[in-house]
Motif scaffolding. Structure first.
Motif, mmCIF file in Angstrom:
data_model
loop_
_atom_site.group_PDB
_atom_site.id
_atom_site.type_symbol
_atom_site.label_atom_id
_atom_site.label_comp_id
_atom_site.label_asym_id
_atom_site.label_seq_id
_atom_site.Cartn_x
_atom_site.Cartn_y
_atom_site.Cartn_z
ATOM 1 N N ILE A 67 -29.256 -60.251 60.768
ATOM 2 C CA ILE A 67 -29.324 -58.790 60.778
ATOM 3 C C ILE A 67 -27.973 -58.195 60.374
ATOM 4 O O ILE A 67 -27.912 -57.184 59.669
ATOM 5 N N ILE A 68 -26.905 -58.814 60.786
ATOM 6 C CA ILE A 68 -25.567 -58.322 60.452
ATOM 7 C C ILE A 68 -25.173 -58.718 59.034
ATOM 8 O O ILE A 68 -24.541 -57.939 58.317
ATOM 9 N N VAL A 69 -25.561 -59.899 58.593
ATOM 10 C CA VAL A 69 -25.151 -60.413 57.287
ATOM 11 C C VAL A 69 -26.023 -59.869 56.144
ATOM 12 O O VAL A 69 -25.545 -59.714 55.019
ATOM 13 N N ALA A 70 -27.268 -59.545 56.408
ATOM 14 C CA ALA A 70 -28.202 -59.127 55.357
ATOM 15 C C ALA A 70 -27.693 -57.959 54.504
ATOM 16 O O ALA A 70 -27.804 -58.011 53.268
ATOM 17 N N PRO A 71 -27.130 -56.907 55.088
ATOM 18 C CA PRO A 71 -26.624 -55.823 54.234
ATOM 19 C C PRO A 71 -25.541 -56.279 53.259
ATOM 20 O O PRO A 71 -25.484 -55.801 52.125
ATOM 21 N N ALA A 72 -24.697 -57.217 53.678
ATOM 22 C CA ALA A 72 -23.664 -57.735 52.778
ATOM 23 C C ALA A 72 -24.285 -58.518 51.639
ATOM 24 O O ALA A 72 -23.868 -58.395 50.481
ATOM 25 N N VAL A 73 -25.297 -59.302 51.939
ATOM 26 C CA VAL A 73 -25.990 -60.061 50.893
ATOM 27 C C VAL A 73 -26.672 -59.107 49.918
ATOM 28 O O VAL A 73 -26.591 -59.285 48.693
ATOM 29 N N ILE A 83 -19.186 -56.108 40.648
ATOM 30 C CA ILE A 83 -18.289 -57.110 41.236
ATOM 31 C C ILE A 83 -17.649 -57.961 40.150
ATOM 32 O O ILE A 83 -16.467 -58.287 40.218
ATOM 33 N N ALA A 84 -18.414 -58.286 39.117
ATOM 34 C CA ALA A 84 -17.896 -59.116 38.024
ATOM 35 C C ALA A 84 -16.738 -58.441 37.294
ATOM 36 O O ALA A 84 -15.913 -59.125 36.679
ATOM 37 N N ARG A 85 -16.642 -57.126 37.381
ATOM 38 C CA ARG A 85 -15.568 -56.386 36.718
ATOM 39 C C ARG A 85 -14.353 -56.172 37.622
ATOM 40 O O ARG A 85 -13.439 -55.456 37.259
ATOM 41 N N THR A 86 -14.377 -56.774 38.806
ATOM 42 C CA THR A 86 -13.275 -56.622 39.763
ATOM 43 C C THR A 86 -12.539 -57.950 39.926
ATOM 44 O O THR A 86 -12.843 -58.922 39.237
ATOM 45 N N ARG A 87 -11.649 -57.976 40.860
ATOM 46 C CA ARG A 87 -10.919 -59.218 41.187
ATOM 47 C C ARG A 87 -11.786 -60.047 42.133
ATOM 48 O O ARG A 87 -11.459 -60.262 43.296
ATOM 49 N N TRP A 88 -12.886 -60.538 41.609
ATOM 50 C CA TRP A 88 -13.941 -61.174 42.405
ATOM 51 C C TRP A 88 -13.504 -62.476 43.066
ATOM 52 O O TRP A 88 -14.113 -62.902 44.041
ATOM 53 N N VAL A 89 -12.458 -63.107 42.569
ATOM 54 C CA VAL A 89 -11.999 -64.363 43.171
ATOM 55 C C VAL A 89 -11.575 -64.132 44.623
ATOM 56 O O VAL A 89 -11.813 -64.973 45.494
ATOM 57 N N ILE A 90 -10.990 -62.973 44.898
ATOM 58 C CA ILE A 90 -10.601 -62.647 46.268
ATOM 59 C C ILE A 90 -11.844 -62.506 47.138
ATOM 60 O O ILE A 90 -11.878 -62.968 48.282
ATOM 61 N N LEU A 91 -12.884 -61.894 46.590
ATOM 62 C CA LEU A 91 -14.149 -61.755 47.318
ATOM 63 C C LEU A 91 -14.761 -63.128 47.601
ATOM 64 O O LEU A 91 -15.252 -63.374 48.709
ATOM 65 N N SER A 94 -13.041 -64.607 50.479
ATOM 66 C CA SER A 94 -13.533 -64.012 51.719
ATOM 67 C C SER A 94 -14.843 -64.662 52.149
ATOM 68 O O SER A 94 -15.015 -65.024 53.316
ATOM 69 N N LEU A 95 -15.750 -64.820 51.216
ATOM 70 C CA LEU A 95 -17.048 -65.417 51.535
ATOM 71 C C LEU A 95 -16.909 -66.869 51.974
ATOM 72 O O LEU A 95 -17.637 -67.321 52.860
ATOM 73 N N VAL A 96 -15.967 -67.579 51.393
ATOM 74 C CA VAL A 96 -15.707 -68.961 51.822
ATOM 75 C C VAL A 96 -15.223 -68.970 53.271
ATOM 76 O O VAL A 96 -15.682 -69.778 54.088
ATOM 77 N N LEU A 124 -10.918 -64.873 60.392
ATOM 78 C CA LEU A 124 -9.798 -63.976 60.152
ATOM 79 C C LEU A 124 -9.358 -64.021 58.691
ATOM 80 O O LEU A 124 -9.076 -62.974 58.090
ATOM 81 N N LEU A 125 -9.303 -65.207 58.118
ATOM 82 C CA LEU A 125 -8.956 -65.309 56.699
ATOM 83 C C LEU A 125 -10.002 -64.590 55.836
ATOM 84 O O LEU A 125 -9.654 -63.930 54.859
ATOM 85 N N GLY A 126 -11.272 -64.707 56.219
ATOM 86 C CA GLY A 126 -12.326 -63.996 55.509
ATOM 87 C C GLY A 126 -12.163 -62.487 55.602
ATOM 88 O O GLY A 126 -12.325 -61.765 54.615
ATOM 89 N N VAL A 127 -11.839 -62.001 56.787
ATOM 90 C CA VAL A 127 -11.649 -60.556 56.996
ATOM 91 C C VAL A 127 -10.451 -60.063 56.184
ATOM 92 O O VAL A 127 -10.524 -59.013 55.524
ATOM 93 N N ILE A 128 -9.361 -60.798 56.221
ATOM 94 C CA ILE A 128 -8.165 -60.393 55.480
ATOM 95 C C ILE A 128 -8.457 -60.359 53.980
ATOM 96 O O ILE A 128 -8.060 -59.412 53.285
#
Length: 168
Positions: A67-73, A83-91, A94-96, A124-128
């Motif tokens: 329920i919490i993760v679904a909106p992010a997905v 997203i592909a036009r941004t610095r997606w590697v950082i994203l 985060s997901l890792v 915490l690393l994901g949040v940062i």
């Protein structure tokens, strides 16, 4: 973690506001939706929605987390092009971090100090990384809108003739 979620939410809201004011509706929707995802996870982290509140409804742990993760997905799927036009590697970083946190939580005993350390560290690393992604993406979009506004205001200048800005 709460400060990271808050920073991400505020950065995305600010960038979304600027994008909306400068005629970038797609970027505004993208950032506002990201702010909504960040705010939801902020509320979950702050009030332990999936751990405490939703447990009383009788849902299994996996359903509560979904329920919490679904909106992010949904955000990731809906805005893949943006997203592909941004610095997606950082994203991705985060997901890792979030993935490692969930995996450690799923396979280790709850009372293990090592498990708690690794789970919380990965989270915490994901949040940062999420906060960094939101800040940098918002800054990039705002810079782009300012650049476009300057170009529209001074159509007589070619990019090479534009005055150089110096940061002080």
């Amino acid at each position: 973690a709460v400060l990271g979620w808050t920073s991400a939410t505020v950065a995305a809201l600010g960038g979304g506001w600027v994008a909306a004011q400068t005629g970038r509706p797609t970027a505004a929707r993208f950032l506002r939706a990201a702010a909504g995802v960040s705010a939801l996870v902020l509320a979950d982290d702050l009030f332990q929605l999936h751990a405490d509140l939703l447990r009383f409804v009788g849902l299994p742990k996996a359903a509560r987390q979904l329920i919490i993760v679904a909106p992010a997905v949904l955000w990731l799927l809906r805005y893949t092009g943006e997203i592909a036009r941004t610095r997606w590697v950082i994203l991705v970083g985060s997901l890792v971090g979030f993935g490692v946190s969930l995996a450690v939580d799923a396979v280790t005993p709850r009372d293990s100090i090592a498990a708690i350390f690794f789970e919380d560290s990965a989270k915490l690393l994901g949040v940062i990384a999420w906060a960094q992604y939101m800040v940098l993406t918002s800054v990039d979009i705002v810079r782009s809108t300012i650049r476009d506004a300057k170009a529209a205001a001074r159509p007589d200048l070619t990019p090479a003739e534009e005055p150089v800005e110096v940061l002080r």
